[in-house]
Design a protein around this motif. Sequence first.
Motif, PDB file in Angstrom:
ATOM      1  N   PRO A 174     -12.182 -13.886  31.933  1.00 50.01           N
ATOM      2  CA  PRO A 174     -10.829 -13.697  31.400  1.00 50.01           C
ATOM      3  C   PRO A 174     -10.680 -12.346  30.696  1.00 50.01           C
ATOM      4  N   LYS A 175      -9.507 -11.719  30.880  1.00 48.49           N
ATOM      5  CA  LYS A 175      -9.268 -10.425  30.220  1.00 48.49           C
ATOM      6  C   LYS A 175      -9.003 -10.658  28.732  1.00 48.49           C
ATOM      7  N   LEU A 176      -9.658  -9.885  27.899  1.00 48.00           N
ATOM      8  CA  LEU A 176      -9.513 -10.094  26.453  1.00 48.00           C
ATOM      9  C   LEU A 176      -8.731  -8.974  25.776  1.00 48.00           C
ATOM     10  N   MET A 177      -8.065  -8.135  26.602  1.00 49.10           N
ATOM     11  CA  MET A 177      -7.101  -7.183  26.046  1.00 49.10           C
ATOM     12  C   MET A 177      -5.805  -7.374  26.836  1.00 49.10           C
ATOM     13  N   PRO A 178      -4.657  -7.307  26.123  1.00 43.69           N
ATOM     14  CA  PRO A 178      -3.386  -7.508  26.830  1.00 43.69           C
ATOM     15  C   PRO A 178      -3.108  -6.369  27.802  1.00 43.69           C
ATOM     16  N   ASP A 179      -2.280  -6.644  28.845  1.00 43.88           N
ATOM     17  CA  ASP A 179      -1.852  -5.582  29.779  1.00 43.88           C
ATOM     18  C   ASP A 179      -0.721  -4.754  29.180  1.00 43.88           C
ATOM     19  N   ASN A 180       0.133  -5.431  28.436  1.00 43.26           N
ATOM     20  CA  ASN A 180       1.320  -4.789  27.883  1.00 43.26           C
ATOM     21  C   ASN A 180       0.924  -3.706  26.868  1.00 43.26           C
ATOM     22  N   PRO A 181       1.460  -2.462  27.037  1.00 44.16           N
ATOM     23  CA  PRO A 181       1.034  -1.354  26.166  1.00 44.16           C
ATOM     24  C   PRO A 181       1.288  -1.610  24.679  1.00 44.16           C
ATOM     25  N   VAL A 182       2.398  -2.268  24.360  1.00 40.25           N
ATOM     26  CA  VAL A 182       2.684  -2.510  22.934  1.00 40.25           C
ATOM     27  C   VAL A 182       1.653  -3.487  22.364  1.00 40.25           C
ATOM     28  N   CYS A 217      -0.743  -9.197   4.910  1.00 37.74           N
ATOM     29  CA  CYS A 217      -0.371  -8.573   6.203  1.00 37.74           C
ATOM     30  C   CYS A 217      -0.642  -9.532   7.361  1.00 37.74           C
ATOM     31  N   LEU A 218      -1.781 -10.219   7.288  1.00 35.29           N
ATOM     32  CA  LEU A 218      -2.157 -11.115   8.379  1.00 35.29           C
ATOM     33  C   LEU A 218      -1.194 -12.305   8.445  1.00 35.29           C
ATOM     34  N   GLU A 219      -0.876 -12.870   7.289  1.00 35.32           N
ATOM     35  CA  GLU A 219       0.047 -14.017   7.265  1.00 35.32           C
ATOM     36  C   GLU A 219       1.406 -13.601   7.851  1.00 35.32           C
ATOM     37  N   LYS A 220       1.870 -12.412   7.485  1.00 37.92           N
ATOM     38  CA  LYS A 220       3.167 -11.942   7.989  1.00 37.92           C
ATOM     39  C   LYS A 220       3.113 -11.780   9.514  1.00 37.92           C
ATOM     40  N   ALA A 221       2.062 -11.128   9.991  1.00 40.37           N
ATOM     41  CA  ALA A 221       1.950 -10.891  11.443  1.00 40.37           C
ATOM     42  C   ALA A 221       1.915 -12.211  12.208  1.00 40.37           C
ATOM     43  N   LEU A 222       1.154 -13.166  11.680  1.00 38.44           N
ATOM     44  CA  LEU A 222       1.000 -14.431  12.414  1.00 38.44           C
ATOM     45  C   LEU A 222       2.217 -15.339  12.257  1.00 38.44           C
ATOM     46  N   SER A 223       3.115 -15.002  11.331  1.00 41.39           N
ATOM     47  CA  SER A 223       4.376 -15.765  11.248  1.00 41.39           C
ATOM     48  C   SER A 223       5.350 -15.252  12.312  1.00 41.39           C
ATOM     49  N   GLU A 224       5.054 -14.091  12.890  1.00 39.76           N
ATOM     50  CA  GLU A 224       5.970 -13.486  13.879  1.00 39.76           C
ATOM     51  C   GLU A 224       5.524 -13.693  15.318  1.00 39.76           C
ATOM     52  N   ARG A 225       4.246 -14.014  15.539  1.00 37.46           N
ATOM     53  CA  ARG A 225       3.727 -14.166  16.898  1.00 37.46           C
ATOM     54  C   ARG A 225       2.492 -15.057  16.884  1.00 37.46           C
ATOM     55  N   PRO A 226       2.196 -15.740  18.014  1.00 38.67           N
ATOM     56  CA  PRO A 226       1.097 -16.716  17.995  1.00 38.67           C
ATOM     57  C   PRO A 226      -0.292 -16.086  17.850  1.00 38.67           C
ATOM     58  N   TRP A 227      -0.481 -14.936  18.473  1.00 36.65           N
ATOM     59  CA  TRP A 227      -1.771 -14.254  18.380  1.00 36.65           C
ATOM     60  C   TRP A 227      -1.544 -12.891  17.751  1.00 36.65           C
ATOM     61  N   ILE A 228      -2.596 -12.253  17.334  1.00 38.71           N
ATOM     62  CA  ILE A 228      -2.418 -11.004  16.583  1.00 38.71           C
ATOM     63  C   ILE A 228      -1.664  -9.952  17.384  1.00 38.71           C
ATOM     64  N   ALA A 229      -1.991  -9.828  18.664  1.00 40.78           N
ATOM     65  CA  ALA A 229      -1.347  -8.776  19.456  1.00 40.78           C
ATOM     66  C   ALA A 229       0.012  -9.222  20.003  1.00 40.78           C
ATOM     67  N   GLY A 230       0.247 -10.491  20.097  1.00 40.39           N
ATOM     68  CA  GLY A 230       1.504 -10.985  20.680  1.00 40.39           C
ATOM     69  C   GLY A 230       1.288 -12.325  21.355  1.00 40.39           C
ATOM     70  N   LYS A 231       1.579 -12.332  22.694  1.00 43.95           N
ATOM     71  CA  LYS A 231       1.489 -13.604  23.421  1.00 43.95           C
ATOM     72  C   LYS A 231       0.068 -13.883  23.916  1.00 43.95           C
ATOM     73  N   THR A 232      -0.782 -12.850  23.862  1.00 40.89           N
ATOM     74  CA  THR A 232      -2.103 -12.970  24.491  1.00 40.89           C
ATOM     75  C   THR A 232      -3.225 -13.036  23.467  1.00 40.89           C
ATOM     76  N   TRP A 241      -1.620  -1.728  21.891  1.00 42.38           N
ATOM     77  CA  TRP A 241      -1.578  -0.906  20.673  1.00 42.38           C
ATOM     78  C   TRP A 241      -1.767  -1.800  19.439  1.00 42.38           C
ATOM     79  N   ARG A 242      -1.057  -2.929  19.437  1.00 41.60           N
ATOM     80  CA  ARG A 242      -1.180  -3.829  18.279  1.00 41.60           C
ATOM     81  C   ARG A 242      -2.616  -4.340  18.127  1.00 41.60           C
ATOM     82  N   ALA A 243      -3.224  -4.707  19.246  1.00 39.00           N
ATOM     83  CA  ALA A 243      -4.611  -5.198  19.173  1.00 39.00           C
ATOM     84  C   ALA A 243      -5.509  -4.118  18.558  1.00 39.00           C
ATOM     85  N   ARG A 244      -5.310  -2.869  19.019  1.00 35.11           N
ATOM     86  CA  ARG A 244      -6.159  -1.782  18.504  1.00 35.11           C
ATOM     87  C   ARG A 244      -5.846  -1.471  17.037  1.00 35.11           C
TER      88      ARG A 244
END
Length: 250
Positions: free
Chosen positions: A80-88, A171-186, A91-94
């Motif tokens: 399984p790929k462990l980095m998202p394809d989507n550039p945004v 910061c982490l609580e805020k980010a995770l209140s906006e999306r399921p995973w740190i980078a987004g959907k993945t 960037w968020r993951a990094r």
Amino acid sequence: MLTLYHWEPNANSGKPMLALKEKGVDFQSHYLDLLNFDQHKPDYLKINPNGTIPALVHDELMLTESTAIMEYVNDAFPGPKLMPDNPVERWRARWWMRFFDQYFGPSLSMIGWSVFVGPSVRQRDPDELKAAIDRIPLKERRIAWSKAIYNTFSPEEMDESRRRVGVGIACLEKALSERPWIAGKTYSLADINGFNLGYALPLAQPQACNDEKTPHILKWLRAIYRRPATQETWKMGRTQMASRVTYLSQ
Ligand SMILES: N[C@@H](CCC(=O)N[C@@H](CS)C(=O)NCC(=O)O)C(=O)O
């Protein structure tokens, strides 16, 4: 040939352990007991002369730096790929991996070395401890061990670390209140990075990180803890660290 030299599945060692398990890559596990100074013994210094863990040996290559090792594992092996394809999302993951490694991690680690690592070894024979410190190859690691063993972290640096940990949790609580995973959907390496750093936060920082104040962090930690790869990784730990996190199975 693939061998991972590691300690417990915690902040640094846990990153490549979990990434390899998520990818379903077979590897040899070589456990080094950090509290027994195994990482400074001649056999391991032949592998990694800096005497730090983790290190991954892949055929002729010896790789260090836990986050860079995870990226290598993700790129070099199928699964399984462990980095998202989507550039945004990439960037968020990094962004988050950098934040964990450069800001949140070092502060949390200083607190951990002060309240856990130092007290775990401090009562040993003083001459043996001095010799153990003298054998450490990297000056910065000698300083960290010396401060932990002789309890000489300054009040100012401890206060600053506590402040940064507070910022990190918010910061982490805020980010995770906006999306399921740190980078987004993945689910990504950034989640693996953050989980290994943060799974003990509710124990270490109970006032700041708990079901009432940081429900999104707790939900995220539990979701990662339930993953089969995490369960397999967890079985590779040898200390009580893993069994203390019962709140993750609730
Ligand atoms: N930035 C490195 C840090 C490696 C590191 O310092 N690891 C700690 C363990 S968490 C270590 O090897 N400590 C051994 C020592 O200080 O003797 C990474 O992410 O791999």
